[in-house]
Structures are given as C-alpha cells and as structure tokens.
Write a protein that holds these residues in place. Structure first.
Motif, PDB file in Angstrom:
ATOM      1  N   LYS A  74       0.835  -1.199   0.000  1.00 44.26           N
ATOM      2  CA  LYS A  74       0.000   0.000   0.000  1.00 44.26           C
ATOM      3  C   LYS A  74       0.874   1.256   0.000  1.00 44.26           C
ATOM      4  CE  LYS A  74      -3.513  -2.493   2.650  1.00 44.26           C
ATOM      5  NZ  LYS A  74      -4.342  -2.541   3.887  1.00 44.26           N
ATOM      6  N   VAL A  75       0.494   2.199  -0.864  1.00 42.13           N
ATOM      7  CA  VAL A  75       1.270   3.429  -0.986  1.00 42.13           C
ATOM      8  C   VAL A  75       0.332   4.629  -1.007  1.00 42.13           C
ATOM      9  CG1 VAL A  75       3.214   2.375  -2.201  1.00 42.13           C
ATOM     10  CG2 VAL A  75       1.274   3.250  -3.515  1.00 42.13           C
ATOM     11  N   THR A  76       0.884   5.778  -0.662  1.00 40.56           N
ATOM     12  CA  THR A  76       0.166   7.044  -0.790  1.00 40.56           C
ATOM     13  C   THR A  76       1.061   8.027  -1.517  1.00 40.56           C
ATOM     14  OG1 THR A  76      -1.078   6.711   1.267  1.00 40.56           O
ATOM     15  CG2 THR A  76      -0.929   8.959   0.428  1.00 40.56           C
ATOM     16  N   PHE A  77       0.553   8.594  -2.608  1.00 41.92           N
ATOM     17  CA  PHE A  77       1.286   9.604  -3.362  1.00 41.92           C
ATOM     18  C   PHE A  77       0.883  10.981  -2.818  1.00 41.92           C
ATOM     19  CE2 PHE A  77       0.780   6.305  -6.858  1.00 41.92           C
ATOM     20  CZ  PHE A  77       1.989   5.703  -6.564  1.00 41.92           C
ATOM     21  N   ASP A  78       1.830  11.663  -2.227  1.00 37.07           N
ATOM     22  CA  ASP A  78       1.541  12.949  -1.598  1.00 37.07           C
ATOM     23  C   ASP A  78       1.120  13.998  -2.624  1.00 37.07           C
ATOM     24  OD1 ASP A  78       2.140  11.957   0.902  1.00 37.07           O
ATOM     25  OD2 ASP A  78       4.260  12.530   0.783  1.00 37.07           O
ATOM     26  N   THR A  79       0.398  14.989  -2.150  1.00 33.04           N
ATOM     27  CA  THR A  79      -0.027  16.083  -3.009  1.00 33.04           C
ATOM     28  C   THR A  79       1.192  16.855  -3.502  1.00 33.04           C
ATOM     29  OG1 THR A  79      -2.034  16.324  -1.680  1.00 33.04           O
ATOM     30  CG2 THR A  79      -1.444  18.170  -3.127  1.00 33.04           C
ATOM     31  N   PRO A  80       1.335  17.022  -4.811  1.00 36.93           N
ATOM     32  CA  PRO A  80       2.482  17.811  -5.295  1.00 36.93           C
ATOM     33  C   PRO A  80       2.353  19.262  -4.872  1.00 36.93           C
ATOM     34  CG  PRO A  80       0.939  17.327  -7.082  1.00 36.93           C
ATOM     35  CD  PRO A  80       0.481  16.528  -5.893  1.00 36.93           C
ATOM     36  N   ALA A  81       3.479  19.913  -4.699  1.00 38.00           N
ATOM     37  CA  ALA A  81       3.465  21.306  -4.256  1.00 38.00           C
ATOM     38  C   ALA A  81       2.867  22.223  -5.313  1.00 38.00           C
ATOM     39  CB  ALA A  81       4.894  21.744  -3.923  1.00 38.00           C
TER      40      ALA A  81
END
Length: 489
Positions: A81-88
């Motif tokens: 399981k992964v989470t792709f963070d919100t890009p700046a």
C-alpha cells in the motif's frame, strides 16, 4: 446491503421459487438463453440481475460502505500500500481544467477540485502458496520488495477499478489485478480514486492523471523507480474503463493544445508533450454516461445490468448523508451539463488520432454499442485497435465466469495485450506486430469469426451526437428521473 448470514438468508430464501423456476425453464429449453448459457451461468446472471434491479434500493451511503469492506489479503498475491503525496505545484489541475474548457461545447458546470494525496496498491502475484496463506507481517516497503522479487516482465499496469464511479476500491479488485500480474509477469498499480457522489467529475480523472505522472516521475523516497511510458498500460473495467479512456483523451488533448511547453510536478519541470502509455486495455469500458445507444435495450436479455425503465418505474435512491447532493445534481458522477463532455463520456470524443494501441473486450452486453463506436472511430483515425466480443456474455464476464471458456479466453487475451504492448525496451514500444483486428466469439464454443473494426459502429457519429444530446436534454427536463439508472442494491 447487509452481508451478515441472517441478512443473506432473508435475501435469498424468498428467491428460492425464482431459482427453481429458472433452473426448470433452462432444463426444459424454455428459456430464451438456454442455447447460449449453461445452467450455472443462467442462474448467476439472473440472480445478479434480480439483486441489482431492486425496486426498493438501499441508500447510496450504505451501498458505498458495503462495497468498501476490505476482504483481507491472503493467498497468491503481494500487496504493497502506498500514498502519493499532493504535489506542491498545481500544474496538473491547471492543465486538466484547460482541457475540460477547451473540449466543452456549450455550458459545462463543474467544480474545480482540490489536489489531494492519492492512495494505491501495488499488486503482484505470489507464487507457491496456498489460497489461505496469510499476508506476512512486514512493512509496506518490504512487501514491495517481495512483490518485485517475483516480477519477470517490464509490464506495469495502471489499474482503475469499476463500480459505477460510486462503489468499490482496489481492495475489491485484488483478485483480478493479481491475476493480471500473474499472466503478464508484471505488476499492477491499482488506484483508490475519489468516488462520487461526494467527489464529482473531475476528481477521479485528476487522481488518475496524478497516478500516471507518479509512475513516470516518482519523487525521492518512492518505492518504485521511474517507469518508462512504453512499459505502462492503462487498464480498467466498467467505470474504470471509462477513466482509462478519459485519461487517454486528457493526455491527447494536453499534447495537441500546444499552449504549454512544460509543466511542473513534484519540484521538476516536465517537458510537453507528455509521453503516451504503451496501451489502453478496457474490460467492458463504460464510454457513454448518457446510456443512449441501441444495445442498452437490444442486449438487455444477456446482461445483469438493470435495463432502462419508464419514467413511472424509475426508483429514486433514498435520501441520506451523500444523496441528493447540495446543491442537487441530476447525476451521481457529474452535472447533467457535463454528460456529453468527451472526458466524461469518451463516446463523445471526436479525435483519437495519435493514441496508443487500444484493446476492447465486451460481451453481447448493454454497453457494447458505445464501445463499438469508440473502437471504430479510433481505428478509422489510424489507431491500432484490438476488438473482442463474446456472444451472449454479460458485462465484465471474464472477471466473473472463470469456469467458462469465454471467461478464461477473455481474461487471457486482456492480459496478453497488456504483456505484448508493454514489452518495449530502449524507448521503443512493444507490440510492433500488433494489427487492428476484430473478433467475434461464438457462445459456448468460442469459435472465432473476424469482424472489421472500422465498420463496427451501429450509428454514424452524427447520430451518436444527436442520441447523446436528446437523452441529456430529457434528463435535464426531468423526464428520466433522478440520477442515472444504476445498480440499486
């Protein structure tokens, strides 16, 4: 839908007479589908149909919660399981909105969404274990390492699950995605995109776009290394197929607009045009949110999806915390003014020129005609298109009927397309030997007959546009009831 033993008993006991009658009619060859289906298939389709076409539907929030219950992880699959963070930066949203505005015709009402973290599951095949083997107690990074240790192909499938845009998630689709990983020798990234009605268009499309860019351009600390576009296949079933086609159209539109030379993503500048994936692979993709094509009626007897009903028969979803929306909206996925937008209904797209190869797998189902129109137009515009249709089979049959030759063949061909097109190296796409080809598979025997993909469409593009427009107008006038006709569990 309550899935407790007592609730299931209450659900199925009243259906015993219906099940007995169905079996009897099939055995006596009195059913209209007896010559096409075996008894198990007939019972399965008719029972699913009776459940989905419920005159007293469960509230949407309850349906959604039921569909999101995690079945657990065990057996022949690796899950990380992964989470792709919100890009700046906000460029991914800006180019998405630019595409929506450029492609719209007339009024288009939608809310510009926030960019949010995107969750996903890396999925791979776990060999040499029993089906009840539990997931080992490891970190997600260690699970990814285990998954990659069994990957033998460069194929990476970016997967979008089905569920009518308001149900299900990667957990509900672990079996088919792990099976795709097994048959391709590769891996799947199954995306938990935002669901309607809480998150209307273009939330899910933006999440899909963000996931694609994360594959291509991962930030430091990601589990995966950058994946070459020629090793990525975008795939999905039903509503996930809708997102797959919509994402392809979005990338094509960004590339042909020419208004930007680059975009920023996670601190890096990305040159445009964006690279296209190796292929698009749709299992019964839902291409028409208006549901206006002839097969919606003519193929209903072979499908379990609820058929269109008269105005007086349409059952409205009970009011709950998520429906109706505030302000009220005539469709679960989008405002009614958006139904004919190409990024909502890919059937409305007029230009597939330059697309990567595409695979379509359908039964003789209610959504077949919309797929025929998309496939035919793309082939006419020079896209390599592989079309497969199986006689008398329902929606997403290859994910349900593994005991049938049609189910096994349909799923195998889906995976084979993914493996072939994603096998490229040194910047070159695989599948150079692929040619546009259409095949009709006969019921039971799977005897093959060639069909001309370029001539598949049952309506001209002008007729399609008029059907979509008139159906949308009827919805706007309220003559088609509240929301679209969807499974009502």
């Amino acid at each position: 839908m309550d899935t407790s033993p007592s609730a299931l008993l209450r659900l199925f006991v009243p259906k015993i007479p219906f099940i007995v009658k169905t079996a009897l009619w099939h055995s006596l060859w009195l059913s209209s589908t007896s010559s096409k289906w075996d008894l198990r298939t007939e019972l399965t389709i008719r029972i699913i149909r009776s459940l989905l076409d419920n005159p007293e539907p469960t509230p949407l929030a309850k349906q959604q919660r039921w569909s999101l219950k995690d079945p657990g992880i065990k057996g022949k699959m690796w899950i990380s399981k992964v989470t792709f963070d919100t890009p700046a930066e906000e460029d991914i949203r800006d180019v998405t909105v630019d595409a929506i505005e450029t492609m719209k015709e007339g009024e288009a009402i939608y809310k510009i969404p926030n960019i949010v973290p995107v969750e996903a599951e890396w999925t791979g095949y776990r060999a040499n274990v029993r089906d009840d083997r539990l997931r080992p107690d490891l970190s997600e990074g260690q699970h990814y390492e285990k998954l990659m240790s069994e990957v033998t192909s460069p194929a990476t499938i970016l997967y979008f699950h089905g569920g009518a845009h308001f149900m299900m998630d990667p957990a509900s689709h672990r079996v088919p995605t792990s099976r795709l990983a097994h048959l391709t020798g590769g891996r799947c990234l199954s995306v938990r995109y935002r669901l309607a009605p809480q998150n209307p268009f273009p939330c899910a499309l933006l999440d899909a776009f963000q996931a694609y860019l994360y594959l291509l351009y991962p930030p430091p600390g990601s589990f995966h290394e950058a994946v070459a576009a020629h090793n990525i296949v975008i795939a999905g079933d039903s509503a996930g197929g809708n997102l797959s086609l919509g994402l392809c159209q979005l990338i094509l539109q960004i590339n042909r607009s020419g208004t930007r030379k680059s975009m920023k993503f996670n601190g890096r500048s990305i040159d445009l045009p964006l690279p296209l994936p190796a292929g698009i692979a749709g299992n019964s993709p839902w291409a028409d949110m208006t549901r206006c094509m002839p097969s919606i009626v003519s193929n209903a007897k072979y499908d379990y999806l609820p058929p269109p009903m008269s105005t007086g028969q349409i059952s409205k979803f009970p009011h709950d915390a998520i429906w109706p929306t505030d302000p009220p909206r005539g469709d679960l996925y989008c405002d009614l003014s958006m139904l004919c937008h190409p990024l909502v209904s890919p059937l409305a797209a007029r230009d597939w020129t330059g697309s990567c190869p595409m695979w379509f797998g359908y039964g003789e189902e209610m959504l077949a005609d919309e797929g025929k129109s998309v496939a035919s137009l793309a082939a006419q515009q020079g896209v390599t298109v592989v079309w497969e249709q199986f006689e008398a089979m329902p929606h997403c049959f290859s994910m349900i009927f593994e005991h049938l030759e049609a189910g096994r063949r349909g799923f195998k061909d889906w995976a084979n397309f993914c493996a072939v097109v994603a096998a490229g190296t040194d910047g070159k796409a695989g599948g150079a030997e692929l040619k546009t080809k259409g095949t009709w598979f006969a019921a039971k025997t799977c005897r093959e007959t060639d069909v001309d993909v370029r001539s598949l469409a049952v309506c001209s593009q002008e007729e399609v546009a008029e059907r979509m427009r008139s159906t949308t107008e009827a919805r706007m006038q309220g003559s088609e009831g509240e929301g679209k006709i969807l499974p009502k569990l």
